[in-house]
Structure formats: structure tokens, C-alpha cells
Motif scaffolding. Structure first.
Motif, mmCIF file in Angstrom:
data_model
loop_
_atom_site.group_PDB
_atom_site.id
_atom_site.type_symbol
_atom_site.label_atom_id
_atom_site.label_comp_id
_atom_site.label_asym_id
_atom_site.label_seq_id
_atom_site.Cartn_x
_atom_site.Cartn_y
_atom_site.Cartn_z
ATOM 1 N N LEU B 24 0.822 -1.212 0.000
ATOM 2 C CA LEU B 24 0.000 0.000 0.000
ATOM 3 C C LEU B 24 0.859 1.267 0.000
ATOM 4 O O LEU B 24 1.759 1.433 0.814
ATOM 5 C CB LEU B 24 -0.905 -0.003 1.237
ATOM 6 N N ILE B 36 -11.856 6.824 4.654
ATOM 7 C CA ILE B 36 -11.603 5.556 3.971
ATOM 8 C C ILE B 36 -12.906 4.777 3.947
ATOM 9 O O ILE B 36 -13.528 4.566 4.988
ATOM 10 C CB ILE B 36 -10.524 4.744 4.716
ATOM 11 N N SER B 42 -11.584 -5.163 3.361
ATOM 12 C CA SER B 42 -10.802 -4.468 2.336
ATOM 13 C C SER B 42 -9.506 -3.897 2.910
ATOM 14 O O SER B 42 -8.679 -3.390 2.178
ATOM 15 C CB SER B 42 -11.643 -3.327 1.758
ATOM 16 N N LYS B 44 -9.444 -1.497 5.356
ATOM 17 C CA LYS B 44 -9.561 -0.087 5.753
ATOM 18 C C LYS B 44 -9.305 0.121 7.243
ATOM 19 O O LYS B 44 -8.593 1.036 7.635
ATOM 20 C CB LYS B 44 -10.910 0.500 5.331
ATOM 21 N N PHE B 224 -11.088 1.608 -0.629
ATOM 22 C CA PHE B 224 -10.180 0.477 -0.471
ATOM 23 C C PHE B 224 -10.861 -0.795 -0.942
ATOM 24 O O PHE B 224 -12.031 -1.018 -0.665
ATOM 25 C CB PHE B 224 -9.812 0.289 1.012
ATOM 26 N N LYS B 228 -5.804 -2.413 -1.134
ATOM 27 C CA LYS B 228 -5.223 -1.338 -1.940
ATOM 28 C C LYS B 228 -6.232 -0.212 -2.092
ATOM 29 O O LYS B 228 -7.429 -0.430 -1.934
ATOM 30 C CB LYS B 228 -4.909 -1.857 -3.354
ATOM 31 N N ILE B 229 -5.715 0.961 -2.431
ATOM 32 C CA ILE B 229 -6.624 2.047 -2.792
ATOM 33 C C ILE B 229 -6.988 1.854 -4.257
ATOM 34 O O ILE B 229 -6.124 1.884 -5.135
ATOM 35 C CB ILE B 229 -5.961 3.425 -2.594
#
Lengths: 240, 258
Positions: B24, B36, B42, B44, B224, B228-229
């Protein structure tokens, strides 16, 4: 209510025992039994101090992040939990002198009882600490409290009420186990009763009185524990 | 170029074979309010938890104000941070939890003075003065002597916010601060967070399912997925014109549920 019920039972048993004993001229053996009771109380109080200290030291030690501290705590718990109390008492009183360590009967009894029950208590304390929600430790970390302060000021105060039922149970167990200290020449209630019985042959009343005295001691601990627990949980939220 | 307040540099976090954070890269500027969002699992919440050092990471470096958090400089280069280093860096960060995690054996005031006294070394008088100000700020001055069990969920969460602020953090992490609350108590907690966000004197990272609130207070929203974003941007763009298909799916599900 449960507590009230057993209070009444204790009272009835006590009065009954007293009546029987009075009826059979208790004054010929009661002084000796009370002297025995005093020894039982003395040994119980001193052992309980060691027992509680060891419970917390080893219980906390077993969860310490430093490995040798965990090992030492585990070894202590396993050795004293895994061996017979009577044999431990013999060791302290009869074996240690051959290594040059001479203990008085009281010292041997207190060490034996305190260390033995401390090993059981350590597991109760460990369980109680583990039962404190993980979020409490996380909140302490988020507030940047050092680990030892978070243990001492946040976790332990919440673990104590959880540990009280188990510890008061063990305390009652320990008081009854003081009957074994005659093995190191102490004259406690049990041994005094046996002696008096050999002299006066009043088996029924002597052992009723002995039983009632033990019962009163255990009830005292039970009430004490319940009161302490109620006081300490007064402000705590009920589990959701 | 100024250093970002928070920087994740290729940070990976795995539980066994499950990857929660996948190399990340993530930056937050000073005074920025970043929300987020994302489906459960995910990663977050993990972003907040590793930043608060409640959990470690396997790879990568997390930087706070230009200093590494999970590593430290030594003559042999970067080595894993020791406790003293972690405590020094994380003193800049405060966190508010989903389940409040107030200390149940302490009153609201004691909750707010415990760490300032025990960790910052403030005198009791100083700590009490600061705590009283903060309790007044969250509207709970008169509840100072109440225990958490005597407070509603919304009140507990507001005390928790005051407690976090009492440590004078530069960064505040909110981990789903309203998810454990009854609906009628959400508003009072959100209005406290809204006031903090408007000040812009704190860098704020917020994980929430309150999409309307996220849209309203955030400078930037990050979506997210899979550690990952996947997409990030201004709230109006991200919510109004989502590009990524997973974000579109996520938003339609979340908005449907309302």
C-alpha cells in the motif's frame, strides 16, 4: 437469595453444634479446640497473604512478554500444582534442614500452603486477565500508556473482580487444607480434635464443633468475597 | 516540498495466506481530513490499526511527519523500531474506537486524565483542567463523575473522543466511530467529529459507513478494496462520478441499504 439461604444454614448448624457441645460439657475440650482454631486462623491468614501475592505475581508473569519470566512462572506453577501438598510440607520441614535450611513449623506450613495454592491461584488470575476485553489493552496503547502501567492500572483492576469467585473458592480450599499442618507438628483444630478425642472419647461432639468451626470460616470467606465482588463491580457495565 | 503527515510506503500486512494490505502507498497531508470507505475485509480498519501500532506489518515503512514509525535509523541503516521509538512516534496519534473502549472502572473525568498524567506526566491539576475543557467541548461537562456504564453509547463515544484529544495528538484516527451506536445517537457523535474536521488543526483519518457524512466533511475519500486504494478523490467526484466498477458496485449496494 442464595447468600441468605446459606447464612441461615450456617446459623442453624452453629447453634446445633453449640447446643450439642454445651449439652455434653464442652468446657472440658473446647479450650483446646479454640487454641487449635487460633493456630488455624494464624496459618490461614499468613498463607493467604503469600497465596494471593504468588497468584498475582505468577499469573501476571505467565502472560509477560519477556520469555524467561514466562518460563519461571510456568515452572513454579507446574511444580507446586503438580505435587502433593503433604509432600511439599514434608520437604520444607524435614528435607530442607539437610541442605542447611531450618524452618520453624509455622514457616514451613505457611510456605507450603502459600506456594501450593499460589500456583492454583496464578491460573485463576491468568484466566481473569485474559477475560478482560482486548480493547482495553488497545485503548491503553492508543493513549500511549507504557505496558506495565496499562497492566497495573487498566487490566488488573478489571481482572480482580473476575478473579474473586475463583480465588475465594481456593481460599476456602486452603483453609480446609490447613488440616495437614499437623504433619509439621502444629496443633491446629483438626489435630487438637484428634488429641482431645484420644483423651476424652467424646467423638461426636468434638468433631461436630470442629466441623462447625471450619464451616464458619468458609462462610466468612464466601461472604467476604461476595461483598468485595459486589463493591468492585458496582460501577462496571453488565456484559452486553 | 513539504513532507506528508502520514505516508505508507509499500506497506504489506498478511495474516497467514490472507493479504490485508498489499504494498500500500498512501499519503495524508497535515490538516487533511481523509475518509476511507470500502467493503469489509478491504483493509480499511487495518490501515488505522497498523498506524496506531496495534498491529505490526510485514513489509514497508510507515512514516509519520517524516519519521519512520515501524522502523528506526541506526548505523546499519533501517532496523525494526524498538518500544521506546514506537512510543515516541505514536504519541502524535490518537484513536477513537468503534466500541469506545472506555476504562469501565474509571469515571468520565478519570478516563480523560489517566493517560495525560501517567504517560505525558502532567500534574493532576493540569490534566483535570484540560479534561474539563474537553468534556465541555463534547457537551458532557456535567457527566464528569459518571462511570461509562451510566452513560449512553453516544455519550461514551464523546467521552472517548475527549480522552483521545486530552493526549494532544496531531493525528486522530476514527475507526467506525458510529457503527456501534443506536441510530438516534449517531448525530451527536458526528457533530463532534464535524467540529474537529472543520478546525483543520488535526490530521484526521476516518473509517466509516456513513457515506453522507464522509461526503460532507472529507477533503478526500479513498476507496479500499483488496488491501489497496482502488480509487480516491474529492468527495463529490468520487461519490458523484465513480470510475471504478467495484466502487460503483459498492456505492450502489450501500445506497440501496439506506
Amino acid at each position: 437469595m442464595n447468600v441468605r439461604y446459606s447464612a441461615i444454614a450456617a446459623l442453624i448448624a452453629f447453634l446445633l453444634g453449640l447446643a450439642v457441645a454445651t449439652f455434653s460439657e464442652l468446657r472440658i475440650f473446647l479450650p483446646a479446640l479454640l487454641r487449635g482454631a487460633a493456630v488455624t486462623i494464624e496459618i490461614s491468614i499468613l498463607s493467604a497473604i503469600l497465596f494471593f501475592s504468588m497468584s498475582f505475581i505468577a499469573g501476571i508473569g505467565r502472560l509477560n512478554s519477556i520469555r524467561p519470566i514466562r518460563w519461571i512462572s510456568t515452572i513454579y506453577i507446574e511444580v507446586f500444582r503438580g505435587t502433593s501438598l503433604l509432600v511439599i510440607l514434608f520437604w520444607f520441614f524435614f528435607v530442607l534442614p539437610s541442605f542447611g535450611v531450618v524452618l520453624s513449623p509455622t514457616q514451613a506450613a505457611v510456605l507450603g500452603l502459600g506456594l501450593n495454592f499460589g500456583a492454583y491461584g496464578a491460573e485463576v488470575v491468568r484466566g481473569a486477565i485474559t477475560a478482560v476485553p482486548k480493547g482495553q489493552k488497545e485503548a491503553s496503547a492508543a493513549l500511549n500508556l507504557p505496558d506495565w502501567k496499562s497492566t497495573l492500572r487498566i487490566v488488573i483492576p478489571q481482572a480482580i473482580p473476575i478473579a474473586i469467585p475463583g480465588l475465594s473458592n481456593l481460599t476456602i480450599e486452603m483453609i480446609k487444607a490447613t488440616a495437614l499442618v499437623s504433619a509439621v507438628t502444629l496443633v491446629d483444630i483438626t489435630f487438637a480434635s484428634v488429641q482431645q478425642n484420644q483423651i476424652h472419647y467424646r467423638t461426636l461432639d468434638i468433631f461436630i464443633v470442629a466441623m462447625v468451626i471450619y464451616y464458619c470460616f468458609s462462610q466468612l470467606i464466601r461472604f467476604g468475597g461476595a461483598i468485595l465482588e459486589a463493591r468492585m463491580t458496582r460501577h462496571l457495565a453488565r456484559p452486553h | 516540498m513539504t513532507e506528508p503527515k502520514i505516508r505508507f510506503d509499500k506497506v504489506s500486512k498478511r495474516y497467514g495466506s490472507l493479504t490485508v494490505l498489499d504494498r500500500l502507498d498512501f499519503e495524508v497531508d497535515e490538516g487533511e481530513v481523509v475518509t476511507i470507505i470500502g467493503p469489509s475485509g478491504s483493509g480499511k480498519t487495518t490501515v488505522l490499526r497498523v498506524l496506531m501500532t496495534l498491529e505490526g506489518v510485514q513489509d514497508g515503512v510507515i512514516w509519520v511527519s517524516g519519521e519512520p514509525l515501524n522502523k528506526m535509523q541506526s548505523k546499519n541503516g533501517m532496523v525494526p523500531a524498538n518500544k521506546a521509538h514506537i512510543r515516541r512516534i505514536r504519541s502524535r496519534i490518537g484513536m477513537v474506537f468503534q466500541n469506545f473502549n472506555l476504562f469501565p472502572h474509571m469515571t468520565a473525568l478519570d478516563n480523560c486524565i489517566e493517560a495525560p498524567i501517567q504517560s505525558l506526566g502532567l500534574s493532576k491539576a493540569e490534566a483535570v483542567e484540560r479534561a474539563e475543557e474537553l468534556l465541555a467541548m463534547v457537551g458532557l461537562a456535567e457527566k464528569r463523575d459518571q462511570y461509562p456504564s451510566q452513560l449512553s453509547g453516544g455519550q461514551q463515544q464523546r467521552v472517548a473522543i475527549a480522552r483521545a484529544l486530552a493526549m494532544r495528538p496531531e493525528i486522530i484516527l476514527f475507526d467506525e466511530p458510529t457503527s456501534a451506536l443506536d441510530p438516534e445517537m449517531v448525530g451527536e457523535v458526528l457533530s463532534v467529529i464535524r467540529a474537529l474536521a472543520a478546525e483543520h488543526s488535526y490530521t484526521i483519518l476516518l473509517v466509516t459507513h456513513q457515506m453522507g457524512f464522509a461526503r460532507e466533511i472529507s477533503d478526500r475519500v479513498c476507496f479500499f478494496d483488496g488491501g489497496k486504494i482502488v480509487e480516491q478523490g474529492l468527495p463529490n467526484e468520487l461519490f458523484g462520478n465513480p470510475q471504478n466498477s467495484r466502487l460503483q458496485q459498492f456505492l450502489s449496494k450501500v445506497l440501496e441499504a439506506r
